[in-house]
Write an enzyme that holds these catalytic residues in place. Structure first.
Site, PDB file in Angstrom:
ATOM      1  CG  ASP A  83      -3.692   4.418  -1.179  1.00  0.00           C
ATOM      2  OD1 ASP A  83      -4.256   5.061  -2.065  1.00  0.00           O
ATOM      3  OD2 ASP A  83      -3.399   3.215  -1.280  1.00  0.00           O
ATOM      4  CG  ASP A 112      -3.552   1.140  -8.006  1.00  0.00           C
ATOM      5  OD1 ASP A 112      -2.566   1.740  -7.543  1.00  0.00           O
ATOM      6  OD2 ASP A 112      -4.572   0.890  -7.345  1.00  0.00           O
TER       7      ASP A 112
HETATM    8  C1  DGJ Z   1      -4.153   1.455  -3.708  1.00  0.00           C
HETATM    9  C2  DGJ Z   1      -2.807   1.921  -4.148  1.00  0.00           C
HETATM   10  O1  DGJ Z   1      -2.917   2.624  -5.348  1.00  0.00           O
HETATM   11  C3  DGJ Z   1      -1.878   0.721  -4.261  1.00  0.00           C
HETATM   12  O2  DGJ Z   1      -0.639   1.128  -4.754  1.00  0.00           O
HETATM   13  C4  DGJ Z   1      -1.758   0.093  -2.915  1.00  0.00           C
HETATM   14  O3  DGJ Z   1      -1.126   0.967  -2.027  1.00  0.00           O
HETATM   15  C5  DGJ Z   1      -3.130  -0.302  -2.388  1.00  0.00           C
HETATM   16  N1  DGJ Z   1      -4.052   0.803  -2.418  1.00  0.00           N
HETATM   17  C6  DGJ Z   1      -3.048  -0.821  -0.994  1.00  0.00           C
HETATM   18  O4  DGJ Z   1      -4.265  -1.048  -0.452  1.00  0.00           O
END
Ligand code: DGJ
Length: 738
Positions: free
Chosen positions: A495, A557
């Site tokens: 991430d 997301d």
């Molecule tokens: C952002 C990501 O896009 C989410 O899927 C998740 O992993 C969160 N971060 C976790 O902090």
């Protein structure tokens, strides 16, 4: 000029033919020929300038005269179509290369010196790039020299004929005695003639990525950029130029994509004579890259694809090129395990017991890979929320008293439904970041990107490690290797949840990305069996640079299935559906409370290479729990065609309440159609879904009405669907060639 002409003549004599059709050099008239594209440029033997001649549908000859010279007050270079415009010397348009020389002057005259044809494609040191063997790709390297400033350049063009794709990059070498500074570097640059064009690009924001927008290329600059240090959610390093009459299926489209993860800049500049200059490369606010005497700067690569079959044709070329000649991971051509990710189900609230219980619930549904998202680490600053612990990659001892090994073994002890396969385990990391509240920041405050005494701004409470520093690169390599060596981990979600704000030098962001590539190259080489997925608060770093190393990226997301149709179809403009990660999440959706059926959510998510669940199965309704087994079975059946088939956008969610997509298998023997009714209306009636990519004469059965019809009937007549009188209906239809 006399000296230069002599150089050109010697180069003419030195031209070598390597017996390939894809690139030919008639003296210094160069032709790059793909199956359905020609790219022509030549050297003006008087001046040594590289002149653009044609980029589009195939032509056989240089047209005499090669170009029209408009008459008027602006003259000299201002009226030429240039391949690699530099600064000064009468061209008022934006340059592709802007160099500040040791004495501060910025004029450069990069003129033709020689060229060579190369079978295959040389690697770009330290950078991700397309690749291929001698029969896939041919390369032309044009050597340029500035006699005044002792700077030389090599312009490199590689053509992949089967995909009508050209990859271009350049290097600049400092042959002088003082430092030079690269102030602007456009990897792709060419001048179109006076022609009306529109630009298609994708704009958005967090949870709102990849919205297709179209605007006219008018006089002046049509431009967009990222200054965030990564591609960002706001734009993507992709755009297409299209004729005003181009549609999804017909007309000319030129696609451009930068194989680069950092800040970028894309510009189409229309000059008074109507010519359109295309520039695509680094963001000039994040350059000022110093090149010492004897050293070279290598630009990232830009890929351009030409299609006479509309925007969809352009997308299919990108998809095929990227699956076969960009994404190098072992998993690129493999079907992907169905996963369950803990994030939306548990958030930060878990421990080993609740995680193993979640994995057990996942087991009952047929999940193959259990992913532990954010929150599993931190000793002094346990990561119980997003203000704590980033940078401290030790498993939280309160959650995992014996470390990750025994916990992962518990997950591996679960069995994938209807098989004897152990459930796989995957983990989330964000190793480029650090929290203020972390042991790492206490120990290494100097490791974060910062600018002197300026405040170190926080986004999501975190700061960015300066991955340009070798010690930070080594820290990340060792940390991630340590995690992977500590347990049986088969998947990593990497991430990146904020942008770069304070840079001590503009080039910090460029050096960061080079450092990141070193880190990722090292880790993916060391752990080739791990399935790597990129993520940046969703699709913020969905780019061709990372796709070189990692076969898939979390798309957004926003997991609302309706919004996802727009996001996924926007992403498919350039990146293959096989590279997208898409999950079913709970309803009503956490973002917008939309209540969409589990079937519709499933059909939206299974159009992506990596399909999964992002929910707590214990919260499923009875209907959802009953529906999931058949959705999982469908997703498994569909996955091979998503991974390797051709993708067609049949109707777009922005233009129709009935969006639809289609995959056709590589061998053409089957096809799958996803059709949706987003909004029920009394009138108008739903249009027929007209298919594409079938053999018009062959007959195909379908499992909607169990009839058998010709490809021509499906493509020209279409499939009529009797929709229920309700919003958010979906159908998955299989066609089999008889
Ligand atoms: C952002 C990501 O896009 C989410 O899927 C998740 O992993 C969160 N971060 C976790 O902090």
């Amino acid at each position: 000029m006399g000296v230069f002409r002599a150089v050109v003549l010697s180069a003419l004599l030195a031209t070598v033919s390597v017996g390939q059709d894809a690139i030919s050099a008639d003296g210094t008239n160069f032709t790059l020929a793909g199956d359905n594209v020609s790219y022509l440029f030549h050297v003006d033997t008087e001046s040594g300038e590289l002149i653009s001649d044609h980029y589009g549908a195939p032509v056989d000859d240089f047209t005499p005269p090669a170009f029209v010279l408009p008459w008027g007050w602006h003259d000299n270079l201002a009226n030429l179509r240039r391949e690699f415009p530099d600064v000064g010397r009468s061209d008022p348009r934006l340059p592709a290369i802007h160099i500040e020389h040791p004495d501060g002057d910025t004029v450069t005259a990069l003129l033709y010196k020689s060229h060579q044809l190369v079978q295959g494609k040389p690697e770009l040191p330290g950078l991700p790039a397309t690749y291929g063997n001698d029969s896939d790709v041919s390369t032309l390297q044009v050597h340029l020299y500035d006699n005044v400033s002792d700077v030389s350049a090599v312009l490199s063009y590689s053509i992949f004929p089967k995909y009508n794709a050209i990859a271009r990059s350049f290097s600049v070498t400092n042959n002088g005695t003082g430092n030079i500074s690269i102030e602007r570097a456009a990897s792709f640059s060419t001048d179109f003639p006076n022609v009306d064009l529109d630009m298609i690009e994708v704009q958005g924001d967090w949870s709102h990525e990849f919205n297709r927008v179209k605007r006219k290329i008018d006089y002046g600059e049509t431009t967009f950029r990222s200054t965030e240090g990564f591609g960002s959610h706001l734009h993507n390093p992709f755009f297409a130029l299209v004729s005003p009459s181009t549609t999804e299926t017909s007309g000319e489209a030129w696609g451009f994509n930068l194989v680069w993860t950092g800040s970028f800049e894309a510009t189409a500049e229309r000059f008074s004579n109507g010519f359109v200059r295309v520039l695509f490369g680094l963001n000039s606010l994040h350059t000022s890259i110093q090149v010492k005497p004897g050293e070279s700067f290598q630009s990232p690569e830009a890929v351009s694809v030409y299609s006479a079959e509309g925007v969809n044709g352009m997308s299919r070329s990108f998809h095929d090129l990227y699956r076969n000649h960009l994404s190098r991971g072992k998993q690129t051509h493999k079907t992907r395990p169905i996963l369950l990710n803990s994030w939306e189900g548990l958030g930060f609230k878990f421990n080993q017991t609740s995680l193993v219980r979640l994995a057990g619930e996942a087991e009952k549904l047929g999940v193959e890979l259990f992913v532990n998202d954010d929150g599993w680490f931190g000793v002094e600053y346990p990561r119980q929320n997003d203000t704590l612990g980033l940078g401290d990659w030790t498993p939280n001892p309160q959650y995992f008293p014996d470390g990750l090994g025994p916990y992962v073994a518990q997950v591996n002890n679960l069995t994938v439904l209807n098989s004897s396969q152990p459930m796989q385990f995957g983990i989330w990391v964000e190793p480029e970041m650090v929290d203020l509240n972390s042991t790492l920041y206490n120990e290494h405050p100097d490791w974060v990107l910062h600018a002197g005494k300026h405040a170190r701004t926080l986004t999501r409470n975190q700061m960015v490690l300066n991955v340009g520093l070798p010690e930070v690169q080594d820290f990340i390599i060792n940390t991630v290797s340590g995690i992977l060596d500590s347990a049986n981990i088969q998947y990593v979600k990497w991430d990146n949840n904020r942008a770069m704000h304070e840079l001590s030098q503009p080039s910090d962001s460029y050096n960061y990305i080079l450092g990141l590539y070193r880190v990722i190259n090292n880790l993916t080489t060391r752990y080739p069996d791990v399935l790597w997925e990129g993520c940046a608060s969703g699709g913020g770093r969905f780019d061709a640079g990372l796709l070189h190393y990692w076969p898939q990226h979390w798309t957004s997301d926003n997991t609302d299935a309706s919004d996802r149709l727009t996001i996924q179809l926007g992403t498919s403009l350039v990146y293959p559906p096989s590279a997208m990660g898409c999950h079913i999440s709970k309803a009503p959706n956490g973002f917008n409370q939309r209540n969409i059926s589990i079937e519709f959510r499933g059909h939206v998510a299974m159009q992506c290479g990596s399909f999964g669940l992002e929910l707590n199965p214990e919260e499923l309704t009875e209907h959802e729990a009953a529906a999931i087994p058949s959705i999982m079975a469908e997703a498994k059946k569909v996955n091979p065609i998503v991974i390797s088939g051709e993708f067609y956008r049949l109707a777009l969610p922005d233009n129709s309440a009935w969006p639809a997509t289609q995959f056709v298998s590589e061998d053409g023997s089957e096809s799958v159609v996803f059709a949706f009714q987003q909004k029920y209306t009394v009138k108008p009636a739903a249009p027929a879904v007209k298919l594409q990519g079938l053999d018009p004469k062959a007959r195909y059965s379908n499992d909607l009405d169990n009839g058998t019809y010709t490809g021509a009937t499906y493509m020209n007549g279409g499939i009529n669907i009797q929709w229920d009188r309700a919003d958010y209906q979906s159908k998955l239809i299989w066609l089999k060639k008889q």
